[in-house]
Design a protein around this motif. Structure first.
Motif, PDB file in Angstrom:
ATOM      1  N   CYS A  10       2.162  -7.508  -2.664  1.00 32.51           N
ATOM      2  CA  CYS A  10       2.130  -6.063  -2.395  1.00 32.51           C
ATOM      3  C   CYS A  10       3.558  -5.548  -2.232  1.00 32.51           C
ATOM      4  CB  CYS A  10       1.315  -5.802  -1.134  1.00 32.51           C
ATOM      5  SG  CYS A  10       1.309  -4.070  -0.624  1.00 32.51           S
ATOM      6  N   THR A  11       3.886  -4.470  -2.946  1.00 33.36           N
ATOM      7  CA  THR A  11       5.224  -3.878  -2.853  1.00 33.36           C
ATOM      8  C   THR A  11       5.337  -2.908  -1.686  1.00 33.36           C
ATOM      9  OG1 THR A  11       4.725  -1.960  -4.236  1.00 33.36           O
ATOM     10  CG2 THR A  11       5.387  -3.995  -5.377  1.00 33.36           C
ATOM     11  N   GLY A  12       4.201  -2.523  -1.117  1.00 31.96           N
ATOM     12  CA  GLY A  12       4.213  -1.602   0.020  1.00 31.96           C
ATOM     13  C   GLY A  12       4.418  -0.152  -0.367  1.00 31.96           C
ATOM     14  N   ASP A  13       4.204   0.177  -1.639  1.00 34.19           N
ATOM     15  CA  ASP A  13       4.430   1.567  -2.065  1.00 34.19           C
ATOM     16  C   ASP A  13       3.332   2.535  -1.598  1.00 34.19           C
ATOM     17  OD1 ASP A  13       2.276   1.111  -3.792  1.00 34.19           O
ATOM     18  OD2 ASP A  13       3.551   0.816  -5.543  1.00 34.19           O
ATOM     19  N   GLY A  14       2.207   2.009  -1.188  1.00 30.02           N
ATOM     20  CA  GLY A  14       1.157   2.848  -0.610  1.00 30.02           C
ATOM     21  C   GLY A  14       0.284   3.579  -1.612  1.00 30.02           C
ATOM     22  N   LEU A  15       0.417   3.266  -2.874  1.00 32.99           N
ATOM     23  CA  LEU A  15      -0.338   3.997  -3.897  1.00 32.99           C
ATOM     24  C   LEU A  15      -1.846   3.837  -3.726  1.00 32.99           C
ATOM     25  CD1 LEU A  15       0.084   5.771  -6.376  1.00 32.99           C
ATOM     26  CD2 LEU A  15       0.047   3.704  -7.774  1.00 32.99           C
ATOM     27  N   MET A  26      -2.395   1.325   4.848  1.00 38.96           N
ATOM     28  CA  MET A  26      -1.170   0.556   5.049  1.00 38.96           C
ATOM     29  C   MET A  26      -1.135   0.068   6.487  1.00 38.96           C
ATOM     30  SD  MET A  26      -0.170   0.785   2.024  1.00 38.96           S
ATOM     31  CE  MET A  26       1.385  -0.116   2.149  1.00 38.96           C
ATOM     32  N   ALA A  32      -0.483  -3.240   2.249  1.00 39.08           N
ATOM     33  CA  ALA A  32      -1.814  -2.649   2.147  1.00 39.08           C
ATOM     34  C   ALA A  32      -2.879  -3.659   2.573  1.00 39.08           C
ATOM     35  CB  ALA A  32      -2.070  -2.212   0.708  1.00 39.08           C
ATOM     36  N   ALA A  67       1.259  -1.579  -8.453  1.00 40.92           N
ATOM     37  CA  ALA A  67       2.524  -2.118  -8.956  1.00 40.92           C
ATOM     38  C   ALA A  67       2.598  -3.637  -8.794  1.00 40.92           C
ATOM     39  CB  ALA A  67       3.688  -1.457  -8.230  1.00 40.92           C
ATOM     40  N   GLY A  68       1.973  -4.152  -7.757  1.00 38.49           N
ATOM     41  CA  GLY A  68       2.018  -5.592  -7.510  1.00 38.49           C
ATOM     42  C   GLY A  68       0.938  -6.356  -8.263  1.00 38.49           C
ATOM     43  N   CYS A  70      -2.005  -6.736  -7.455  1.00 40.48           N
ATOM     44  CA  CYS A  70      -2.509  -7.632  -6.424  1.00 40.48           C
ATOM     45  C   CYS A  70      -3.812  -7.178  -5.792  1.00 40.48           C
ATOM     46  CB  CYS A  70      -1.441  -7.852  -5.364  1.00 40.48           C
ATOM     47  SG  CYS A  70      -0.815  -6.342  -4.605  1.00 40.48           S
ATOM     48  N   ILE A  71      -4.472  -6.180  -6.400  1.00 45.07           N
ATOM     49  CA  ILE A  71      -5.802  -5.781  -5.948  1.00 45.07           C
ATOM     50  C   ILE A  71      -6.815  -6.453  -6.854  1.00 45.07           C
ATOM     51  CG2 ILE A  71      -7.423  -3.865  -5.653  1.00 45.07           C
ATOM     52  CD1 ILE A  71      -4.999  -2.058  -5.162  1.00 45.07           C
TER      53      ILE A  71
HETATM   54  S1  SF4 Z   1      -0.993  -0.246  -4.839  1.00 45.93           S
HETATM   55 FE1  SF4 Z   1      -0.758  -2.490  -4.795  1.00 45.93          FE
HETATM   56  S2  SF4 Z   1       1.411  -2.813  -4.430  1.00 45.93           S
HETATM   57 FE2  SF4 Z   1       0.962  -0.701  -3.860  1.00 45.93          FE
HETATM   58  S3  SF4 Z   1       0.534  -0.753  -1.656  1.00 45.93           S
HETATM   59 FE3  SF4 Z   1      -1.431  -0.973  -2.737  1.00 45.93          FE
HETATM   60  S4  SF4 Z   1      -1.777  -3.190  -2.928  1.00 45.93           S
HETATM   61 FE4  SF4 Z   1       0.393  -2.859  -2.429  1.00 45.93          FE
END
Ligand code: SF4
Length: 75
Positions: A10-15, A26, A32, A67-68, A70-71
């Protein structure tokens, strides 16, 4: 459907929290996670939650734009 996040990517961008706040939020650590209070944990599967199909469209949208990458979703 079952939803989980591989938080190490997770990049932590919060999208995801912006696109689907009913499912993702978050945490204080800047990563996330799935809203545990609203979606029951899947027994025996660490970090995996059962999410209503009502949210399928927005969860898949978040997954596609993550972006990651990772979902993860199991329909
Ligand atoms: S969209 Fe992906 S990378 Fe961005 S906060 Fe959510 S899990 Fe992390």
């Amino acid at each position: 459907m079952k939803v989980w996040i591989e938080q190490e990517y997770c990049t932590g961008d919060g999208l995801c929290a912006d696109l689907c706040p009913e499912v993702f939020e978050m945490d204080d650590d800047g990563l996330a996670h799935v809203r545990e209070e609203a979606h029951p944990a899947v027994e025996g599967e660490q970090g995996m939650f059962e999410v209503s199909s009502d949210f399928e469209s927005s969860v898949l949208d978040a997954q596609a734009q993550c972006a990651g990458e990772c979902i993860y979703v199991k329909l």
